[in-house]
Design a protein around this motif. Structure first.
Motif: not given
Length: 184
Positions: A121-145
């Motif tokens: 249902q979700a992606i999570g991240c914690h700890g000593d890091v900076h996340i610049k971006h996350i890309h999601f590919q290959g999903f149906h994308f039927h819902n408004a993301w």
């Protein structure tokens, strides 16, 4: 494709529909110091995929899964990310039976599903890091993301990555429970 830019760590971001075989999640970021950081796929109170990048006494990537806070058997591989100030790309690809994990274009591990991939249902991240971006590919994308307030049917992931975090409680009738063995 859908992208999220500069999420504040720690975070738990909803996937507005379940992954399918062929779905890919790419996490682009920068590790700052010698401290651990974690990327996880979340499903209610469960963690179908836990990636713990460790830098202290061990320089390992630990892969695992947890059901109701109980961890399974760890899978350890060499952590390919240098100790600090390194830009990286983590790529998680969903297959029928497993996840493939790549770091900076190199296959690092295969992790067999311990939970159905459709339960994520979700992606999570914690700890000593900076996340610049996350890309999601290959999903149906039927819902408004891009809409806010995705309804998990429970308390969500408030406080994820902090000491105050309490895993969500999923009501028995919630549709996500169709993915789980009731005796787990």
């Amino acid at each position: 494709m859908h992208s999220i830019h500069d999420p504040h760590v720690p975070f738990a971001l909803p996937l507005n529909e379940p992954p399918i075989p062929g779905s890919v999640i790419e996490v682009h970021g920068k590790h700052h110091h010698h401290d651990t950081f974690v990327v996880e796929l979340l499903a209610g109170p469960h963690i179908p995929l836990h990636l713990s990048f460790r830098f202290h006494h061990e320089h390992d990537l630990v892969l695992n899964a947890a059901a109701h806070g109980q961890w399974g058997c760890e899978q350890r591989v060499h952590n390919p990310i240098p100790k600090h100030d390194h830009h990286f790309t983590i790529r998680i690809k969903v297959h029928d039976s497993h996840y493939d994990v790549e770091v900076d274009g190199h296959h690092i591990a295969t992790f067999n599903h311990r939970f159905p991939y459709a339960s994520v249902q979700a992606i999570g991240c914690h700890g000593d890091v900076h996340i610049k971006h996350i890309h999601f590919q290959g999903f149906h994308f039927h819902n408004a993301w891009n809409h806010q307030g995705h309804d998990f049917g429970h308390g969500g992931y408030i406080g994820y990555g902090t000491s105050a975090y309490q895993p969500p409680v999923v009501p028995q009738a919630h549709p996500i429970n169709q993915h789980y063995d009731p005796y787990r």
